[in-house]
Design a protein around this motif. Sequence first.
Motif, PDB file in Angstrom:
ATOM      1  N   GLN A  98       0.828  -1.205   0.000  1.00  0.00           N
ATOM      2  CA  GLN A  98       0.000   0.000   0.000  1.00  0.00           C
ATOM      3  C   GLN A  98       0.865   1.260   0.000  1.00  0.00           C
ATOM      4  O   GLN A  98       2.027   1.233   0.414  1.00  0.00           O
ATOM      5  CB  GLN A  98      -0.925   0.018   1.217  1.00  0.00           C
ATOM      6  CG  GLN A  98      -2.011  -1.035   1.187  1.00  0.00           C
ATOM      7  CD  GLN A  98      -2.923  -0.959   2.404  1.00  0.00           C
ATOM      8  OE1 GLN A  98      -2.631  -0.283   3.384  1.00  0.00           O
ATOM      9  NE2 GLN A  98      -4.027  -1.688   2.356  1.00  0.00           N
ATOM     10  N   LEU A  99       0.286   2.354  -0.471  1.00  0.00           N
ATOM     11  CA  LEU A  99       0.952   3.653  -0.447  1.00  0.00           C
ATOM     12  C   LEU A  99       0.681   4.275   0.925  1.00  0.00           C
ATOM     13  O   LEU A  99      -0.393   4.814   1.167  1.00  0.00           O
ATOM     14  CB  LEU A  99       0.412   4.560  -1.560  1.00  0.00           C
ATOM     15  CG  LEU A  99       0.567   4.021  -2.987  1.00  0.00           C
ATOM     16  CD1 LEU A  99      -0.073   4.986  -3.978  1.00  0.00           C
ATOM     17  CD2 LEU A  99       2.034   3.794  -3.325  1.00  0.00           C
ATOM     18  N   GLY A 100       1.637   4.168   1.831  1.00  0.00           N
ATOM     19  CA  GLY A 100       1.438   4.575   3.212  1.00  0.00           C
ATOM     20  C   GLY A 100       0.885   5.984   3.358  1.00  0.00           C
ATOM     21  O   GLY A 100       1.461   6.937   2.845  1.00  0.00           O
ATOM     22  N   GLY A 101      -0.269   6.099   4.052  1.00  0.00           N
ATOM     23  CA  GLY A 101      -0.845   7.391   4.378  1.00  0.00           C
ATOM     24  C   GLY A 101      -1.453   8.151   3.219  1.00  0.00           C
ATOM     25  O   GLY A 101      -1.837   9.307   3.382  1.00  0.00           O
ATOM     26  N   PHE A 102      -1.597   7.530   2.061  1.00  0.00           N
ATOM     27  CA  PHE A 102      -1.994   8.275   0.855  1.00  0.00           C
ATOM     28  C   PHE A 102      -3.503   8.345   0.674  1.00  0.00           C
ATOM     29  O   PHE A 102      -4.202   7.345   0.752  1.00  0.00           O
ATOM     30  CB  PHE A 102      -1.373   7.635  -0.388  1.00  0.00           C
ATOM     31  CG  PHE A 102      -1.669   8.385  -1.655  1.00  0.00           C
ATOM     32  CD1 PHE A 102      -1.061   9.596  -1.911  1.00  0.00           C
ATOM     33  CD2 PHE A 102      -2.566   7.879  -2.590  1.00  0.00           C
ATOM     34  CE1 PHE A 102      -1.323  10.292  -3.077  1.00  0.00           C
ATOM     35  CE2 PHE A 102      -2.842   8.570  -3.757  1.00  0.00           C
ATOM     36  CZ  PHE A 102      -2.211   9.784  -4.006  1.00  0.00           C
ATOM     37  N   VAL A 103      -4.009   9.546   0.423  1.00  0.00           N
ATOM     38  CA  VAL A 103      -5.358   9.789  -0.088  1.00  0.00           C
ATOM     39  C   VAL A 103      -5.287  11.038  -0.964  1.00  0.00           C
ATOM     40  O   VAL A 103      -4.347  11.830  -0.863  1.00  0.00           O
ATOM     41  CB  VAL A 103      -6.423  10.016   1.021  1.00  0.00           C
ATOM     42  CG1 VAL A 103      -6.707   8.761   1.801  1.00  0.00           C
ATOM     43  CG2 VAL A 103      -6.009  11.156   1.940  1.00  0.00           C
ATOM     44  N   THR A 104      -6.273  11.241  -1.796  1.00  0.00           N
ATOM     45  CA  THR A 104      -6.348  12.460  -2.606  1.00  0.00           C
ATOM     46  C   THR A 104      -7.494  13.364  -2.167  1.00  0.00           C
ATOM     47  O   THR A 104      -7.707  14.414  -2.752  1.00  0.00           O
ATOM     48  CB  THR A 104      -6.516  12.116  -4.098  1.00  0.00           C
ATOM     49  OG1 THR A 104      -7.692  11.316  -4.268  1.00  0.00           O
ATOM     50  CG2 THR A 104      -5.296  11.360  -4.613  1.00  0.00           C
TER      51      THR A 104
END
Length: 338
Positions: A98-104
Amino acid sequence: MTSVHAVTKWAEDSLLESFQSVTIDLPDAQEYAGEPEGSLCATLVRHRPPRQRRALLYIHGWNDYFFQTQLAVETAEMGYDFYALDLRRYGRSFRPGQLGGFVTDLSSYHDEIDEAVRIITEEGHDDLVIMGHSTGGLIATLWADERPGVASALILNSPWLELQGYPELRPALRRMFSAVGSLSPTAALPLSENGFYSRTISAAEDGVWDYDLQLKGGDAFVARVGWLAAIMRGHAKVSAGLSIDVPVLVLISERSDFRRKWSEDLRRADIILDVETLAARAHHLGGHVTLIRIEDGMHDLALSDEPARSRYYAEVGRWLATYGPEDSARTAQEQILP
């Protein structure tokens, strides 16, 4: 949209003794290239089975997760059942790949916060206080503004309410990052890290706190273009003014210190955010805001050295006793006494 079992099935927490946790599945959450399919979830942690009618829900900051057991103990002593939420792609909810801590979009977190609130309410709590730290403070602030009538109070520990040093440049920066983010939202930002913050808190260095170094400070947590664009949109909403309908407590350190050479003084200041910028934004949150500065406080005030840490908890307790929800059991008892 979220989904959990009709009856919440708590299990022994994987990281902390005497705590329990439950997974909140997020089947409709957006995934990105390379992430394991169907892996997104959040994790709700509780200190113990319910004993009070009041509860407090804690939301961590960027590159972080819940490990501050003293916070749970102090919360219980204030008369609240304690819960903490590890957001998607963080802490107990992080999965390899997963892309740690990522949201848009920071409003994406409304899904797990709403579900956590549902679970806490179904466990018999009449009143809920939300507490957020740093980026979690920004997330909690935006959630509280968009969910009037749900929480009873909001407590913010060094909340990231503005991009320090550049508030006047934020509109131009936001347009630039939004444009780039629409094309390559997961592109990493070339940000430098001097390691001083972990040095001040980690028992593996000069600090006193034990935590999982991969879940707080791990290589998977990279600041990305789409994430920063989302942060700046959140800052813009705060700058424009919010209308949070419950009392808000903002606690920050007395000073910031951004020196580039190591000094023991860094243990007695916020070395992550500009506290003057935070103070200026605090009164944009609503009509009832209390601002308290903690002398010698660190960025996470709950991790500060003594006596700053004790003062932090004392101020939270005093404020909750004044502006927080009443103890329903005590109130009912008072009504029947002559």
